[in-house]
Scaffold this motif. Structure first.
Motif, PDB file in Angstrom:
ATOM      1  N   ILE A  72       0.836  -1.199   0.000  1.00 31.49           N
ATOM      2  CA  ILE A  72       0.000   0.000   0.000  1.00 31.49           C
ATOM      3  C   ILE A  72       0.875   1.255   0.000  1.00 31.49           C
ATOM      4  N   SER A  73       1.941   1.233   0.800  1.00 34.69           N
ATOM      5  CA  SER A  73       2.854   2.377   0.845  1.00 34.69           C
ATOM      6  C   SER A  73       3.466   2.634  -0.529  1.00 34.69           C
ATOM      7  N   LYS A  74       3.892   1.586  -1.169  1.00 35.29           N
ATOM      8  CA  LYS A  74       4.541   1.723  -2.474  1.00 35.29           C
ATOM      9  C   LYS A  74       3.539   2.204  -3.525  1.00 35.29           C
ATOM     10  N   PHE A  75       2.320   1.699  -3.464  1.00 31.45           N
ATOM     11  CA  PHE A  75       1.304   2.079  -4.444  1.00 31.45           C
ATOM     12  C   PHE A  75       0.949   3.554  -4.312  1.00 31.45           C
ATOM     13  N   ILE A  76       0.822   4.015  -3.048  1.00 27.46           N
ATOM     14  CA  ILE A  76       0.389   5.395  -2.814  1.00 27.46           C
ATOM     15  C   ILE A  76       1.541   6.387  -2.946  1.00 27.46           C
ATOM     16  N   TYR A  77       2.666   6.052  -2.327  1.00 29.18           N
ATOM     17  CA  TYR A  77       3.756   7.023  -2.213  1.00 29.18           C
ATOM     18  C   TYR A  77       4.941   6.733  -3.134  1.00 29.18           C
ATOM     19  N   GLY A  78       4.947   5.572  -3.748  1.00 30.51           N
ATOM     20  CA  GLY A  78       6.063   5.227  -4.605  1.00 30.51           C
ATOM     21  C   GLY A  78       7.346   4.975  -3.850  1.00 30.51           C
ATOM     22  N   VAL A  79       7.247   4.576  -2.576  1.00 29.13           N
ATOM     23  CA  VAL A  79       8.443   4.350  -1.765  1.00 29.13           C
ATOM     24  C   VAL A  79       9.095   3.027  -2.146  1.00 29.13           C
ATOM     25  N   HIS A  80      10.376   2.939  -1.857  1.00 31.58           N
ATOM     26  CA  HIS A  80      11.113   1.708  -2.133  1.00 31.58           C
ATOM     27  C   HIS A  80      11.453   0.950  -0.855  1.00 31.58           C
ATOM     28  N   SER A  81      11.167   1.538   0.315  1.00 28.28           N
ATOM     29  CA  SER A  81      11.337   0.856   1.601  1.00 28.28           C
ATOM     30  C   SER A  81      10.382   1.492   2.594  1.00 28.28           C
ATOM     31  N   VAL A  82      10.041   0.735   3.618  1.00 29.73           N
ATOM     32  CA  VAL A  82       9.100   1.235   4.607  1.00 29.73           C
ATOM     33  C   VAL A  82       9.688   2.414   5.373  1.00 29.73           C
ATOM     34  N   SER A  83      11.004   2.513   5.436  1.00 30.11           N
ATOM     35  CA  SER A  83      11.630   3.622   6.169  1.00 30.11           C
ATOM     36  C   SER A  83      11.182   4.972   5.616  1.00 30.11           C
ATOM     37  N   GLU A  84      10.846   5.014   4.331  1.00 34.16           N
ATOM     38  CA  GLU A  84      10.447   6.273   3.705  1.00 34.16           C
ATOM     39  C   GLU A  84       9.094   6.775   4.191  1.00 34.16           C
ATOM     40  N   VAL A  85       8.245   5.864   4.755  1.00 33.83           N
ATOM     41  CA  VAL A  85       6.927   6.323   5.206  1.00 33.83           C
ATOM     42  C   VAL A  85       7.035   7.114   6.505  1.00 33.83           C
ATOM     43  N   VAL A  86       8.167   7.027   7.187  1.00 31.24           N
ATOM     44  CA  VAL A  86       8.367   7.850   8.382  1.00 31.24           C
ATOM     45  C   VAL A  86       8.379   9.327   7.983  1.00 31.24           C
ATOM     46  N   LYS A  87       9.027   9.625   6.869  1.00 33.98           N
ATOM     47  CA  LYS A  87       9.079  11.004   6.377  1.00 33.98           C
ATOM     48  C   LYS A  87       7.695  11.499   5.967  1.00 33.98           C
ATOM     49  N   LYS A  88       6.827  10.540   5.578  1.00 39.35           N
ATOM     50  CA  LYS A  88       5.466  10.922   5.177  1.00 39.35           C
ATOM     51  C   LYS A  88       4.558  11.149   6.385  1.00 39.35           C
ATOM     52  N   GLY A  89       5.055  10.815   7.564  1.00 37.99           N
ATOM     53  CA  GLY A  89       4.260  11.014   8.773  1.00 37.99           C
ATOM     54  C   GLY A  89       3.350   9.858   9.121  1.00 37.99           C
ATOM     55  N   VAL A  90       3.487   8.729   8.403  1.00 40.29           N
ATOM     56  CA  VAL A  90       2.622   7.583   8.662  1.00 40.29           C
ATOM     57  C   VAL A  90       3.027   6.891   9.965  1.00 40.29           C
ATOM     58  N   PHE A  91       4.301   6.575  10.081  1.00 43.50           N
ATOM     59  CA  PHE A  91       4.840   5.928  11.274  1.00 43.50           C
ATOM     60  C   PHE A  91       5.775   6.892  11.995  1.00 43.50           C
ATOM     61  N   THR A  92       5.831   6.758  13.311  1.00 44.85           N
ATOM     62  CA  THR A  92       6.894   7.410  14.065  1.00 44.85           C
ATOM     63  C   THR A  92       8.158   6.573  13.902  1.00 44.85           C
ATOM     64  N   LYS A  93       9.287   7.125  14.321  1.00 43.74           N
ATOM     65  CA  LYS A  93      10.534   6.361  14.244  1.00 43.74           C
ATOM     66  C   LYS A  93      10.456   5.093  15.079  1.00 43.74           C
ATOM     67  N   GLU A  94       9.791   5.179  16.230  1.00 47.27           N
ATOM     68  CA  GLU A  94       9.661   4.009  17.096  1.00 47.27           C
ATOM     69  C   GLU A  94       8.801   2.936  16.432  1.00 47.27           C
ATOM     70  N   GLU A  95       7.724   3.359  15.764  1.00 45.87           N
ATOM     71  CA  GLU A  95       6.860   2.395  15.072  1.00 45.87           C
ATOM     72  C   GLU A  95       7.590   1.756  13.897  1.00 45.87           C
ATOM     73  N   TYR A  96       8.419   2.532  13.217  1.00 48.36           N
ATOM     74  CA  TYR A  96       9.215   1.954  12.138  1.00 48.36           C
ATOM     75  C   TYR A  96      10.199   0.926  12.683  1.00 48.36           C
ATOM     76  N   ARG A  97      10.781   1.209  13.842  1.00 44.41           N
ATOM     77  CA  ARG A  97      11.693   0.238  14.470  1.00 44.41           C
ATOM     78  C   ARG A  97      10.943  -1.060  14.796  1.00 44.41           C
ATOM     79  N   GLN A  98       9.694  -0.925  15.226  1.00 40.81           N
ATOM     80  CA  GLN A  98       8.889  -2.121  15.494  1.00 40.81           C
ATOM     81  C   GLN A  98       8.651  -2.912  14.215  1.00 40.81           C
ATOM     82  N   PHE A  99       8.383  -2.190  13.123  1.00 47.36           N
ATOM     83  CA  PHE A  99       8.189  -2.830  11.821  1.00 47.36           C
ATOM     84  C   PHE A  99       9.434  -3.622  11.429  1.00 47.36           C
ATOM     85  N   GLN A 100      10.581  -2.969  11.534  1.00 44.17           N
ATOM     86  CA  GLN A 100      11.834  -3.614  11.165  1.00 44.17           C
ATOM     87  C   GLN A 100      12.138  -4.805  12.068  1.00 44.17           C
TER      88      GLN A 100
END
Length: 929
Positions: free
Chosen positions: A248-276
């Motif tokens: 979904i992230s890639k379809f909407i934002y064209g990101v190549h990794s989930v880390s890029e959605v942090v910049k979009k404001g979707v996840f906090t850094k802590e939530e991204y760490r949980q994802f990873q």
């Protein structure tokens, strides 16, 4: 794709090409194939082994899947170069003689597990020549001959775009496209058109489609992340859910990794760490799992759980084994994935105006707030973190309000709650308002299950009740319990509510009737909540749970009397199961001992309902009508005793009443016929069976005697109780019971209960209650006829059950069950019955379990009065009521020791390997539920 560390140790492309160059000039295009295939196999295997070695050395799963993708890339690139540069070389290729290799799916993400398929797209130009087809065919056959599993598609750019628009699976697969080798311009053209024609303007449809696909997948997988043999890839909270977020992230934002959605404001850094962290854990487990079983297995079954736990470094701890610690980590990770999914969906809804998934009740649409909580779309929310900081009890109250008005809670509110869980401290736990709200949630008349599950997912449940927090994601390493302890508990509470509402009246008529006679509803609900709360601790969880109940109940606001009742129910919540399934319910002493332990009709009612929902919540196939009937029999007999009945009254008085009732039922019989029948039996016969059963036996015996039959076999199935009654009337002889149990085992039936009687004229009248292996009635007519024939052949010596069962055991060794060991236990009790010695035998379940034991007892020259057997996953428990050859209890110590020793020898036999292991016995009563 990220660079792989020490990549040349996995595969060195230069050396591979040099090796090929050394022999290619000496071969034609046709003859080069054999040495080329040998070179490829050797190179690939060396790379595969190197990645496997890194896995065993503790390398992270994310690194391993990238390494596997790199190895595959280089092999495919080399094969392409050979095919286009040597086999089908074109010095001046036209635009029609072009080809692009594209990785798609998981391979496209660069996340390839050891035995995963290679998802490959051969991208062709609009105009084609036979050259492209020849190259594709050559490459595929070479990869197949290497032993690689290739999922491939051969398409033009136009075909890719057209199919993407009509098929969500293809659309998703191509979304993850990654260029490998070949004509780059073709890939660039595809990407440009895919972004413009497939993605642009279609974001809402893709989101809805992927989330609907996810929900359907969850439904197929059991709709729970807390099953004890989870599917790592497709199960709820598994890898596929993480991948859905990425898609979904890639379809909407064209990101190549989930880390890029942090910049979009979707996840906090802590939530991204949980994802990873979740992704690393899942891929590490997945790689170890693939290497362990040697194939693309995604289900973490019992037979691999222990080995995985050891490889991943989970050691045993007091009260918790390494495998249980590993699986708890798995379930907690799956839970975190669920949290991330809710956060992500919340953001999408706010930014992309997705349609609400739940409709708002009409009254809510006119209000901006409900009981102080703001309404956001279709759900209630929390204004800000300050609301929680000022009054942390609001984190409990929001669930109460959501339940009261049948509303959902906005994921943003759940996100705020999770970020502030530490504010649920001792002060909040002891707050009278918070505890009152929790008790209201727990005892909600329309059903508390969904809100309790949401509280558990949000972490509030375990934080508010730390003792419950200890059993969150706590699995039990056996084949009986299907769910983790917290999920089992919530399901039991849901079932309790369904019983109360009458929706399970057909399955549980007695519980449905008596639940409304219970004086204190909240005692019952709190008892169900706490009955397993001490699981996973060192010691008896019933005893430890009683201590927890005495601590928590006053906090909840229960009175001293209510606390005492809850504590008693938690302490003895297995009592009714033990007595109903392991004791002779027609023995007056059994009823008297049980009733004296229960002491009051109210406790009996509470215990019955608690027992029903506890058993039912263990798993979807655990409950059956036979268990229900046993519990009802115990309940009614005990209720009669507690209300002043004469269960312990004169045996002769009861016998006279039973015979008088039978005479009324056989009113068409002559006096001489009736007297002839009653004179056949000893007193124990009249005390052991109910009136309906006696009527059936009487007709069977009379008909057999009139015909002069030496062997009569009848069957009768009871659909409601899910049991089949098998009766055998034949001349008695030593070993008869053992032979019959052997014939039943050979026929594939499972014995649940047995009553054995010998008449004064030397006939045996035995009744067995049998089921299919799935605990349904043994009612197939063809199978019943085969069973009868097997009994006849066994009694005539044409079938030797021991030999048949030995072959069947060796042929049916299940890897899932082979990992379990059950410590053999033999318990001898001369106090449970006034007339019999009761022996309970615990061991690993196997084909012919009861036959092996009864044959041993036959060799020991003891008489079996009745036998009861129950299975709990891999554990089987058989209870025998025995007498010596003179019809007395067995009291001689030497004889009892001999029985114990011989039964232990049978239990310790490893039938699958022929080995015999002697084990020390632990004479503690083993818990079965």
């Amino acid at each position: 794709m990220r660079k792989v560390r020490n990549h040349k140790k996995i595969i060195d492309p230069d050396k591979l090409r040099q090796a090929f160059d050394q022999f290619k000039d000496d071969h034609s295009a046709d003859s080069v194939r054999k040495p080329l295939l040998e070179l490829l196999k050797k190179t690939y295997q060396q790379g595969f082994d190197e990645i496997h070695r890194r896995c065993d050395a503790g390398e992270s799963g994310m690194v391993l899947v990238r390494a596997q993708s790199y190895l595959t890339d280089e092999i495919i690139k080399f094969i392409y170069d050979v095919a286009t540069g040597f086999i089908f070389f074109q010095p001046n290729p036209t635009k029609s003689e072009q080809l692009c290799l594209v990785a798609i799916g998981g391979y496209g993400r660069g996340e390839m597990a050891p035995y995963s398929d290679i998802d490959l797209l051969f991208l062709l130009p609009y105009k084609q020549t036979p050259w492209g087809e020849q190259v594709v065919e050559y490459m595929l056959y070479l990869m197949w001959d290497m032993g690689l599993k290739v999922g491939h598609a051969t398409r033009t750019v136009n075909e890719c775009i057209r199919l993407s628009k009509s098929d969500l699976t293809i659309q998703t697969s191509l979304l993850e496209s990654r260029y490998i080798w070949g004509q780059k311009e073709l890939f660039d053209e595809f990407l440009t058109r895919y972004d413009k024609e497939v993605i642009a303007g279609h974001e809402p449809e893709f989101i809805e489609g992927k989330l609907a696909e996810r929900d359907e997948r969850h439904h197929k997988m059991g709709d729970s992340r807390y099953v004890v043999e989870p599917n790592l890839k497709d199960g709820k909270g598994g890898l596929r859910d993480l991948q859905t977020l990425y898609w979904i992230s890639k379809f909407i934002y064209g990101v190549h990794s989930v880390s890029e959605v942090v910049k979009k404001g979707v996840f906090t850094k802590e939530e991204y760490r949980q994802f990873q962290k979740a992704a690393r854990f899942f891929y590490t487990v997945r790689c170890h799992l693939h290497y362990l079983v040697g194939r693309p297995e995604e289900r973490i079954t019992f037979d691999v759980q222990k080995t995985l736990a050891e490889k991943l470094g989970y050691a045993d701890r007091p009260g918790s084994s390494g495998v249980e610690r590993f699986m708890k980590h798995y379930f907690l990770t799956a839970k975190n994935v669920g949290d991330l999914t809710r956060i992500f969906c919340s953001y999408l809804e706010a930014k992309h105006k997705r349609k609400p998934r739940l409709k708002m009740p009409s009254f809510g649409l006119k209000k901006k707030k409900i009981d102080g909580f703001p309404v956001d779309g279709s759900r209630i929310s929390i204004t800000s973190a300050k609301t929680i900081a000022d009054n942390p009890v609001e984190m409990i109250r929001i669930f109460y309000v959501a339940q009261k008005y049948n509303l959902d809670i906005h994921p943003r509110a759940l996100r705020l709650i999770r970020q502030n869980l530490k504010k649920i401290d001792r002060e909040v736990r002891n707050d009278p308002v918070a505890n009152h709200l929790f008790l209201e949630i727990l005892t909600y008349r329309k059903g508390p299950g969904s809100i309790l599950r949401m509280m558990n997912e949000a972490g509030v449940f375990g934080r508010f009740i730390p003792d419950f927090g200890r059993v969150v994601a706590q699995m039990q390493y056996d084949m009986y319990h299907v769910y983790t302890v917290d999920e089992h508990t919530i399901r039991a509470i849901e079932l309790l509510s369904e019983v109360e509402q009458g929706t399970l009246a057909e399955d549980h008529p007695l519980a449905n009737e008596i639940i409304h006679k219970v004086i204190s509803r909240r005692v019952l609900y709190v008892a169900v909540l706490l009955h397993d709360i001490a699981k996973g601790r060192k010691g008896d969880h019933s005893v430890l749970g009683e201590e927890v109940a005495r601590k928590l109940c006053p906090r909840f606001g229960l009175s001293a009397a209510e606390t005492e009742t809850v504590a008693w129910l938690v302490r003895w919540h297995l009592l009714m199961t033990m007595v109903a399934f392991k004791r002779d319910l027609n023995d007056p002493k059994t009823i008297a001992d049980f009733a004296n332990q229960v002491q009051s009709p109210e406790r009996l009612r509470l215990l019955l309902v608690l027992t029903v929902v506890d058993i039912r919540a263990v798993g979807p196939k655990i409950w059956n009508g036979w268990k229900g009937q046993l519990l009802r029999d115990l309940y009614y007999n005990s209720e009669e005793y507690l209300l002043g009945g004469q269960i312990e009254g004169s045996h002769q008085h009861r016998i006279r009443e039973t015979i008088a009732d039978l005479r009324k039922g056989l009113s068409k019989w002559s006096d001489s016929e009736f007297e002839k029948f009653t004179d056949k039996f000893y007193d124990s016969f009249w005390l052991a069976l109910d009136d309906a059963h006696l009527l059936r036996l009487a007709e069977t015996v009379r008909e057999a005697d009139e015909k002069g039959e030496t062997l009569t076999i009848t069957t009768r199935s009871d659909e409601f109780r899910e049991i089949t009654e098998l009766t055998i009337y034949t001349p008695d002889h030593p070993g008869l019971f053992a032979r019959i149990t052997g014939a039943i085992a050979v026929s594939g039936a499972s014995i649940q209960d047995a009553k054995i009687f010998t008449t004064k004229d030397g006939m045996a009248l035995d009744t067995f209650w049998i089921q299919e292996s799935d605990e349904s009635a043994f009612d197939d007519k063809t199978k019943q006829e085969k069973l009868k024939q097997n009994i006849r052949d066994t009694l005539l010596g044409k079938i030797l059950p021991r030999e048949v069962l030995e072959k069947r055991r060796s042929a049916k060794v299940s890897k899932r069950t082979a990992v379990f060991t059950v410590e053999p236990v033999v318990l001898i009790d001369n106090n449970a019955s006034n007339t019999f010695t009761v022996i309970e035998v615990n061991g690993l379940d196997r084909v012919g379990f009861l036959y092996d034991l009864s044959r041993t007892l036959m060799d020991l020259k003891v008489t079996i009065g009745s036998a009861h057997i129950a299975t709990y996953g891999e554990r089987a428990i058989a209870v025998f009521f025995l007498k010596d050859l003179f019809g007395h209890k067995i009291t001689h110590k030497t004889k009892l020791n001999q029985i114990e020793k011989k039964l232990l020898e049978v239990l310790s036999e490893d039938k699958s390997s022929g080995r015999v292991e002697r084990k020390k016995t632990d004479k503690k009563v083993l818990e079965a539920s």
